[in-house]
Write an enzyme that holds these catalytic residues in place. Structure first.
Site, PDB file in Angstrom:
ATOM      1  N   LYS A 128      -8.770  -2.002  -9.727  1.00  0.00           N
ATOM      2  CA  LYS A 128      -7.756  -1.359 -10.567  1.00  0.00           C
ATOM      3  C   LYS A 128      -8.050  -1.520 -12.044  1.00  0.00           C
ATOM      4  CE  LYS A 128      -3.773  -0.927  -7.541  1.00  0.00           C
ATOM      5  NZ  LYS A 128      -2.355  -1.254  -7.333  1.00  0.00           N
ATOM      6  N   LYS A 148      -2.879  10.162  -2.068  1.00  0.00           N
ATOM      7  CA  LYS A 148      -2.147  11.235  -2.762  1.00  0.00           C
ATOM      8  C   LYS A 148      -2.734  11.516  -4.141  1.00  0.00           C
ATOM      9  CE  LYS A 148       1.081   7.717  -3.250  1.00  0.00           C
ATOM     10  NZ  LYS A 148       1.952   7.202  -2.222  1.00  0.00           N
ATOM     11  N   LYS A 177     -10.338   6.976   2.288  1.00  0.00           N
ATOM     12  CA  LYS A 177      -8.969   6.866   2.768  1.00  0.00           C
ATOM     13  C   LYS A 177      -8.134   8.041   2.247  1.00  0.00           C
ATOM     14  CE  LYS A 177      -5.443   3.440   2.490  1.00  0.00           C
ATOM     15  NZ  LYS A 177      -4.972   2.132   2.048  1.00  0.00           N
TER      16      LYS A 177
END
Ligand code: TRP
Length: 335
Positions: free
Chosen positions: A118, A203, A200
């Site tokens: 991240k 969205k 994976k």
């Protein structure tokens, strides 16, 4: 609940309200929550404190929280069986997280792969909350003396650090926290992108056809499945190198309960076109009642408020006991 706590194992899990819930979230996590509530004492949270580790637009964030709450209820979380609360409404989470921060080493947080990923992705906002994300997650779990934590593979490392923190704290002060076990659901499907089945389903994918959400219309769902990437073998079977078909088989199996063997038999001699249509239709039917319930709940803010207020109160009361115990052990004077 008090009585059940003694008999049934406690399950804790949480999900972030970071936008529309995907088919992957549903089949990989939330569907399993609804199964577990039949057998265990389940406590589920909408982890909205975690969400601001990535910058949010206030109006969108506010909408996402209620949307996610309504969607998860619509997936079948039963307010009579489970406690489903909103993390930011329960004051103990941030409080215990602070304590745990002081029993967690800089070095061990630095090794978290999610932090590394991240911080690379949001290089302009590597904030302290992103770094201490695992201690807030540990607080979530430890406050409820959870026996089991259903998590996806990407959260296993966070569960490991939770166990380490709990053991360290218990080692100093005696038995304060239950050391939780990770629970990786047996049939929790890992749903992959429909456009690149080695990734994976997400969205945030740039390709809208990669991801099906719970709020997609039946037409959109059919279109996305018909465009799903497969291979050139044209035989419906589960095998290495057939990630697209494997993914579709996983999804189909998760929504129908059919085994891979049965699916292979049923589609013997049929082409991918037929298979994609069948999988799309099965997903449409599985999501239809969820979308209908969601429409009902999201239009009834008073009902939603009633649900979370009740759950928040139970969570606050339960977690306060653990927080008080931990603070007392550390030496604080309780008020
Ligand atoms: N970090 C988890 C995720 O993004 C969400 C989460 C927050 C969680 N607190 C938790 C999951 C406690 C399990 C237990 O998926």
């Amino acid at each position: 609940m008090e009585q059940q706590t003694e008999k049934k194992k406690i399950v804790f899990s949480a999900i972030q309200p970071s936008g529309t819930i995907t088919l992957g979230n549903y089949l990989g996590a939330i569907k399993n929550w609804t199964v577990m509530q039949e057998e265990y004492n389940c406590i589920y949270a909408l982890a909205d404190l975690h969400t601001i580790t990535v910058r949010q637009t206030p109006a969108t964030f506010r909408k996402n929280i209620l949307d996610a709450y309504a969607s998860i209820l619509a997936c079948g979380i039963d307010a009579e069986k489970s406690v489903f609360f909103i993390q930011s409404h329960v004051t103990t989470h941030a409080q215990l997280a602070w304590l745990l921060n002081c029993y967690t080493q800089f070095g061990e947080l630095s090794r978290m792969t999610q932090f590394k990923d991240k911080s690379a992705k949001h290089a302009d906002n590597v904030n302290a909350g992103l770094f201490t994300y695992p201690t807030l997650m540990a607080a979530d779990i430890l406050l409820y003396q959870a026996d089991m934590v259903p998590v996806g593979a990407d959260q296993k490392q966070h569960l490991e650090i939770t166990r380490n923190i709990a053991e360290r704290f218990n080692g100093i002060y005696g038995n304060v926290f239950k050391v939780p076990e990770a629970y990786i659901p047996k049939n929790g499907a890992r749903v992959m992108s429909l456009q690149d089945p080695t990734k994976k389903m997400s969205k945030s994918d740039e390709n809208v056809n990669a991801c099906v959400t719970l709020m997609d219309s039946p037409e959109t769902i059919m279109k996305k499945f018909k465009r799903a990437v497969t291979d050139s073998e044209a035989i419906v079977r589960y095998a290495d190198g057939k990630e697209g078909i494997n993914n579709l088989m996983g999804i189909y199996s998760a929504v129908t309960g059919l085994s891979f063997e049965q699916i292979e038999k049923d589609f013997d001699g049929k082409g991918y076109g037929d298979f994609k249509t069948t999988v799309g239709e099965a997903v449409v039917e599985a999501l239809r009642p969820i979308r209908e319930r969601y429409e009902k709940y999201i239009a009834d803010k008073a009902y939603l408020q009633e649900c979370y207020t009740k759950a928040d109160e139970i969570a606050q009361k339960f977690s306060q006991r653990t927080l008080d115990k931990a603070m007392k052990k550390v030496g604080y004077v309780l008020k």
